[in-house]
Motif scaffolding. Structure first.
Motif, PDB file in Angstrom:
ATOM      1  N   LYS A  13       0.830  -1.215   0.000  1.00 16.60           N
ATOM      2  CA  LYS A  13       0.000   0.000   0.000  1.00 16.60           C
ATOM      3  C   LYS A  13       0.859   1.256   0.000  1.00 16.60           C
ATOM      4  N   GLU A  14       1.870   1.269   0.851  1.00 16.59           N
ATOM      5  CA  GLU A  14       2.737   2.444   0.909  1.00 16.59           C
ATOM      6  C   GLU A  14       3.527   2.592  -0.388  1.00 16.59           C
ATOM      7  N   GLY A  15       3.913   1.460  -0.965  1.00 16.55           N
ATOM      8  CA  GLY A  15       4.612   1.514  -2.248  1.00 16.55           C
ATOM      9  C   GLY A  15       3.750   2.142  -3.328  1.00 16.55           C
ATOM     10  N   PHE A  16       2.488   1.760  -3.345  1.00 19.47           N
ATOM     11  CA  PHE A  16       1.541   2.315  -4.315  1.00 19.47           C
ATOM     12  C   PHE A  16       1.383   3.820  -4.115  1.00 19.47           C
ATOM     13  N   ILE A  17       1.160   4.221  -2.869  1.00 20.19           N
ATOM     14  CA  ILE A  17       0.975   5.642  -2.577  1.00 20.19           C
ATOM     15  C   ILE A  17       2.233   6.437  -2.924  1.00 20.19           C
ATOM     16  N   THR A  18       3.391   5.855  -2.686  1.00 17.48           N
ATOM     17  CA  THR A  18       4.652   6.538  -2.994  1.00 17.48           C
ATOM     18  C   THR A  18       4.814   6.754  -4.493  1.00 17.48           C
ATOM     19  N   VAL A  19       4.356   5.800  -5.288  1.00  9.74           N
ATOM     20  CA  VAL A  19       4.409   5.974  -6.748  1.00  9.74           C
ATOM     21  C   VAL A  19       3.640   7.227  -7.158  1.00  9.74           C
ATOM     22  N   LEU A  20       2.535   7.489  -6.447  1.00  7.41           N
ATOM     23  CA  LEU A  20       1.701   8.655  -6.779  1.00  7.41           C
ATOM     24  C   LEU A  20       2.358   9.978  -6.395  1.00  7.41           C
ATOM     25  N   ASP A  21       3.497   9.908  -5.715  1.00  8.66           N
ATOM     26  CA  ASP A  21       4.266  11.138  -5.465  1.00  8.66           C
ATOM     27  C   ASP A  21       4.689  11.774  -6.787  1.00  8.66           C
ATOM     28  N   THR A  22       4.977  10.923  -7.763  1.00 12.39           N
ATOM     29  CA  THR A  22       5.557  11.422  -9.016  1.00 12.39           C
ATOM     30  C   THR A  22       4.791  11.018 -10.266  1.00 12.39           C
ATOM     31  N   LYS A  23       3.870  10.063 -10.130  1.00 13.63           N
ATOM     32  CA  LYS A  23       3.138   9.585 -11.305  1.00 13.63           C
ATOM     33  C   LYS A  23       1.640   9.716 -11.108  1.00 13.63           C
ATOM     34  N   LYS A  24       0.945   9.971 -12.196  1.00 18.55           N
ATOM     35  CA  LYS A  24      -0.512   9.971 -12.149  1.00 18.55           C
ATOM     36  C   LYS A  24      -1.021   8.545 -11.994  1.00 18.55           C
ATOM     37  N   LEU A  25      -2.181   8.423 -11.378  1.00 14.56           N
ATOM     38  CA  LEU A  25      -2.782   7.109 -11.170  1.00 14.56           C
ATOM     39  C   LEU A  25      -2.934   6.355 -12.489  1.00 14.56           C
ATOM     40  N   SER A  26      -3.335   7.065 -13.527  1.00 11.82           N
ATOM     41  CA  SER A  26      -3.556   6.428 -14.829  1.00 11.82           C
ATOM     42  C   SER A  26      -2.264   5.887 -15.436  1.00 11.82           C
ATOM     43  N   GLU A  27      -1.127   6.439 -15.010  1.00 13.37           N
ATOM     44  CA  GLU A  27       0.165   6.025 -15.556  1.00 13.37           C
ATOM     45  C   GLU A  27       0.868   4.996 -14.678  1.00 13.37           C
ATOM     46  N   CYS A  28       0.375   4.827 -13.466  1.00 12.13           N
ATOM     47  CA  CYS A  28       0.989   3.906 -12.511  1.00 12.13           C
ATOM     48  C   CYS A  28       0.749   2.460 -12.940  1.00 12.13           C
ATOM     49  N   THR A  29       1.806   1.654 -12.937  1.00 12.53           N
ATOM     50  CA  THR A  29       1.696   0.251 -13.342  1.00 12.53           C
ATOM     51  C   THR A  29       1.996  -0.667 -12.162  1.00 12.53           C
ATOM     52  N   THR A  30       1.668  -1.926 -12.344  1.00  8.40           N
ATOM     53  CA  THR A  30       1.997  -2.918 -11.319  1.00  8.40           C
ATOM     54  C   THR A  30       3.503  -2.982 -11.101  1.00  8.40           C
ATOM     55  N   ASN A  31       4.266  -2.854 -12.175  1.00 10.77           N
ATOM     56  CA  ASN A  31       5.728  -2.846 -12.054  1.00 10.77           C
ATOM     57  C   ASN A  31       6.199  -1.702 -11.165  1.00 10.77           C
ATOM     58  N   ASP A  32       5.584  -0.534 -11.335  1.00  8.35           N
ATOM     59  CA  ASP A  32       5.934   0.615 -10.491  1.00  8.35           C
ATOM     60  C   ASP A  32       5.687   0.294  -9.020  1.00  8.35           C
ATOM     61  N   ILE A  33       4.551  -0.329  -8.760  1.00 12.95           N
ATOM     62  CA  ILE A  33       4.165  -0.619  -7.371  1.00 12.95           C
ATOM     63  C   ILE A  33       5.116  -1.620  -6.732  1.00 12.95           C
ATOM     64  N   VAL A  34       5.405  -2.706  -7.438  1.00 11.29           N
ATOM     65  CA  VAL A  34       6.274  -3.736  -6.845  1.00 11.29           C
ATOM     66  C   VAL A  34       7.696  -3.220  -6.683  1.00 11.29           C
ATOM     67  N   ASP A  35       8.139  -2.381  -7.606  1.00 12.46           N
ATOM     68  CA  ASP A  35       9.477  -1.788  -7.468  1.00 12.46           C
ATOM     69  C   ASP A  35       9.533  -0.867  -6.257  1.00 12.46           C
ATOM     70  N   SER A  36       8.489  -0.059  -6.100  1.00 10.89           N
ATOM     71  CA  SER A  36       8.439   0.869  -4.977  1.00 10.89           C
ATOM     72  C   SER A  36       8.345   0.131  -3.644  1.00 10.89           C
TER      73      SER A  36
END
Length: 213
Positions: A13-36
């Protein structure tokens, strides 16, 4: 629930939210989340079907937490045996939003990102709907019983307009607080919440200017 599972879910969950620091929700991917979150895709799919599944859980948890906090805070209003004046309503913000603001502070990162331009507009609408429902419940405690149909006939100012202004002011205050997390304390936000409920924009500017003298 197993502590390791809890920790993993929190990381996702925190990884997902952290991705949204720099990316729009529509651009966020599963790869972004797992990396974060620094987990494997396999771990992610052990708990969630996709990004939307994760998003729904985060948003539902936040909404439920807000509802519970609002209910607790509302109890403070039930003890009022008279209709409070503007100054008393301003002071009531100290207790009438106590648990709600504490919850918002605890979840500030998630709330601020989901309500930001990178976040989820539908979540913003859900927050507004929650605020609308809470406003309806609190009106009798703060302003007494209002015959809205009769008042709308006599008043040039529709009640729905007043309600929208009131709710948007509070919601926008929380959004601004989330966008600048280190600028204001909870007590300062409580004080501002009291002011914006009872003062016009002109009066608020005058209060602001008074600190410059």
């Amino acid at each position: 629930m197993d502590i390791r599972k809890i920790n993993t879910l929190n990381r996702i969950k925190e990884g997902f939210i952290t991705v949204l620091d720099t990316k729009k929700l529509s651009e966020c991917t599963t790869n972004d989340i797992v990396d974060s979150a620094e987990i494997s895709k396999k771990t992610f799919y052990n708990y969630y079907q996709n990004k939307q599944d994760l998003l729904r859980e985060i948003e539902n948890d936040l909404l439920e937490g807000l509802k519970e906090a609002l209910v607790i805070d509302r109890e403070k209003l039930k003890g009022i045996k008279h209709l409070p004046g503007a100054d008393e309503i301003k002071g009531l913000a100290e207790v009438a939003f106590n648990h709600t603001l504490a919850f918002c502070n605890e979840n500030k990162h998630a709330l601020s990102n989901l309500l930001s331009s990178n976040g989820d507009m539908q979540f913003y609408q859900m927050i507004v709907e929650l605020a609308n429902a809470e406003f309806d419940v609190r009106v009798p405690y703060l302003f007494g019983d209002i015959n809205i149909k009769e008042a709308n006939v006599k008043s040039p100012l529709p009640f729905s307009f007043i309600k929208t202004l009131y709710i948007n002011t509070i919601v926008n205050l929380l959004m601004l607080w989330g966008a600048t997390p280190d600028s204001l304390s909870i007590n300062e936000i409580k004080s501002i919440a009291g002011l914006v409920q009872t003062k016009s924009p002109v009066e608020l500017i005058q209060i602001y200017k008074s600190y410059l003298n």
